[in-house]
Design a protein around this motif. Structure first.
Motif, PDB file in Angstrom:
ATOM      1  N   UNK A   1       0.832  -1.204   0.000  1.00  0.00           N
ATOM      2  CA  UNK A   1       0.000   0.000   0.000  1.00  0.00           C
ATOM      3  C   UNK A   1       0.870   1.259   0.000  1.00  0.00           C
ATOM      4  N   UNK A   2       1.974   1.232   0.704  1.00  0.00           N
ATOM      5  CA  UNK A   2       2.875   2.389   0.743  1.00  0.00           C
ATOM      6  C   UNK A   2       3.598   2.554  -0.588  1.00  0.00           C
ATOM      7  N   UNK A   3       4.066   1.448  -1.152  1.00  0.00           N
ATOM      8  CA  UNK A   3       4.893   1.524  -2.351  1.00  0.00           C
ATOM      9  C   UNK A   3       4.096   1.640  -3.651  1.00  0.00           C
ATOM     10  N   UNK A   4       2.769   1.509  -3.585  1.00  0.00           N
ATOM     11  CA  UNK A   4       1.937   1.622  -4.793  1.00  0.00           C
ATOM     12  C   UNK A   4       2.191   2.925  -5.540  1.00  0.00           C
ATOM     13  N   UNK A   5       2.168   4.013  -4.825  1.00  0.00           N
ATOM     14  CA  UNK A   5       2.319   5.332  -5.436  1.00  0.00           C
ATOM     15  C   UNK A   5       3.736   5.878  -5.357  1.00  0.00           C
ATOM     16  N   UNK A   6       4.472   5.466  -4.335  1.00  0.00           N
ATOM     17  CA  UNK A   6       5.771   6.086  -4.086  1.00  0.00           C
ATOM     18  C   UNK A   6       6.942   5.323  -4.673  1.00  0.00           C
ATOM     19  N   UNK A   7       6.743   4.071  -4.999  1.00  0.00           N
ATOM     20  CA  UNK A   7       7.869   3.255  -5.455  1.00  0.00           C
ATOM     21  C   UNK A   7       8.680   2.785  -4.269  1.00  0.00           C
ATOM     22  N   UNK A   8       9.971   2.814  -4.386  1.00  0.00           N
ATOM     23  CA  UNK A   8      10.857   2.304  -3.352  1.00  0.00           C
ATOM     24  C   UNK A   8      10.867   3.208  -2.121  1.00  0.00           C
ATOM     25  N   UNK A   9      10.513   2.629  -0.980  1.00  0.00           N
ATOM     26  CA  UNK A   9      10.560   3.365   0.279  1.00  0.00           C
ATOM     27  C   UNK A   9      12.011   3.694   0.627  1.00  0.00           C
ATOM     28  N   UNK A  10      12.916   2.762   0.375  1.00  0.00           N
ATOM     29  CA  UNK A  10      14.345   2.995   0.610  1.00  0.00           C
ATOM     30  C   UNK A  10      14.791   4.251  -0.128  1.00  0.00           C
ATOM     31  N   UNK A  11      14.428   4.354  -1.401  1.00  0.00           N
ATOM     32  CA  UNK A  11      14.819   5.523  -2.195  1.00  0.00           C
ATOM     33  C   UNK A  11      14.144   6.799  -1.692  1.00  0.00           C
ATOM     34  N   UNK A  12      12.911   6.711  -1.223  1.00  0.00           N
ATOM     35  CA  UNK A  12      12.211   7.888  -0.702  1.00  0.00           C
ATOM     36  C   UNK A  12      12.899   8.410   0.556  1.00  0.00           C
ATOM     37  N   UNK A  13      13.315   7.493   1.436  1.00  0.00           N
ATOM     38  CA  UNK A  13      14.016   7.891   2.655  1.00  0.00           C
ATOM     39  C   UNK A  13      15.385   8.466   2.311  1.00  0.00           C
ATOM     40  N   UNK A  14      16.111   7.804   1.432  1.00  0.00           N
ATOM     41  CA  UNK A  14      17.421   8.292   1.010  1.00  0.00           C
ATOM     42  C   UNK A  14      17.291   9.683   0.395  1.00  0.00           C
ATOM     43  N   UNK A  15      16.295   9.870  -0.435  1.00  0.00           N
ATOM     44  CA  UNK A  15      16.054  11.159  -1.079  1.00  0.00           C
ATOM     45  C   UNK A  15      15.775  12.240  -0.033  1.00  0.00           C
ATOM     46  N   UNK A  16      14.985  11.921   0.982  1.00  0.00           N
ATOM     47  CA  UNK A  16      14.677  12.887   2.039  1.00  0.00           C
ATOM     48  C   UNK A  16      15.938  13.280   2.796  1.00  0.00           C
ATOM     49  N   UNK A  17      16.809  12.315   3.054  1.00  0.00           N
ATOM     50  CA  UNK A  17      18.063  12.603   3.754  1.00  0.00           C
ATOM     51  C   UNK A  17      18.968  13.469   2.893  1.00  0.00           C
ATOM     52  N   UNK A  18      19.130  13.099   1.635  1.00  0.00           N
ATOM     53  CA  UNK A  18      20.018  13.834   0.738  1.00  0.00           C
ATOM     54  C   UNK A  18      19.512  15.262   0.541  1.00  0.00           C
ATOM     55  N   UNK A  19      18.227  15.438   0.339  1.00  0.00           N
ATOM     56  CA  UNK A  19      17.685  16.787   0.149  1.00  0.00           C
ATOM     57  C   UNK A  19      17.762  17.616   1.416  1.00  0.00           C
ATOM     58  N   UNK A  20      17.625  16.980   2.562  1.00  0.00           N
ATOM     59  CA  UNK A  20      17.773  17.708   3.817  1.00  0.00           C
ATOM     60  C   UNK A  20      19.210  18.191   3.965  1.00  0.00           C
ATOM     61  N   UNK A  21      20.175  17.309   3.688  1.00  0.00           N
ATOM     62  CA  UNK A  21      21.590  17.683   3.766  1.00  0.00           C
ATOM     63  C   UNK A  21      21.925  18.794   2.783  1.00  0.00           C
ATOM     64  N   UNK A  22      21.318  18.779   1.636  1.00  0.00           N
ATOM     65  CA  UNK A  22      21.599  19.796   0.611  1.00  0.00           C
ATOM     66  C   UNK A  22      21.150  21.169   1.082  1.00  0.00           C
ATOM     67  N   UNK A  23      20.181  21.216   1.970  1.00  0.00           N
ATOM     68  CA  UNK A  23      19.685  22.498   2.450  1.00  0.00           C
ATOM     69  C   UNK A  23      20.477  23.070   3.611  1.00  0.00           C
ATOM     70  N   UNK A  24      21.395  22.303   4.157  1.00  0.00           N
ATOM     71  CA  UNK A  24      22.187  22.772   5.290  1.00  0.00           C
ATOM     72  C   UNK A  24      23.256  23.749   4.834  1.00  0.00           C
ATOM     73  N   UNK A  25      23.523  24.714   5.682  1.00  0.00           N
ATOM     74  CA  UNK A  25      24.608  25.639   5.399  1.00  0.00           C
ATOM     75  C   UNK A  25      25.722  25.437   6.405  1.00  0.00           C
ATOM     76  N   UNK A  26      26.918  25.781   6.039  1.00  0.00           N
ATOM     77  CA  UNK A  26      28.054  25.621   6.958  1.00  0.00           C
ATOM     78  C   UNK A  26      28.156  26.744   7.945  1.00  0.00           C
TER      79      UNK A  26
END
Length: 73
Positions: free
Chosen positions: A48-73
């Protein structure tokens, strides 16, 4: 289509993906397992979760990567 599954995924990621988590394989795999366990507890299947979103692993990885991209030093 499962709006319920998609909504669960998005809410779960926003509540459970810590800001300090790294985008390494182990962290993402652990979070993926936790998400499926939490979903099962509220009677939402992985299908039910993956029907629309595809890979949950990739969704979580994407959320982490995009969060890191928004960080400033």
């Amino acid at each position: 289509m499962s709006v319920r599954g998609t909504n669960f995924l998005h809410k779960w990621i926003s509540s459970n993906v810590p800001e300090t988590v790294g985008a390494d394989i182990i962290s993402v795999a652990d979070l993926t397992q936790k998400l499926f366990a939490d979903a099962k507890a509220v009677e939402i299947s992985s299908t039910e979760i993956e029907e629309d979103t595809g890979s949950v692993y990739e969704a979580i990885l994407d959320a982490i990567v995009h969060h890191d991209a928004g960080l400033t030093d």
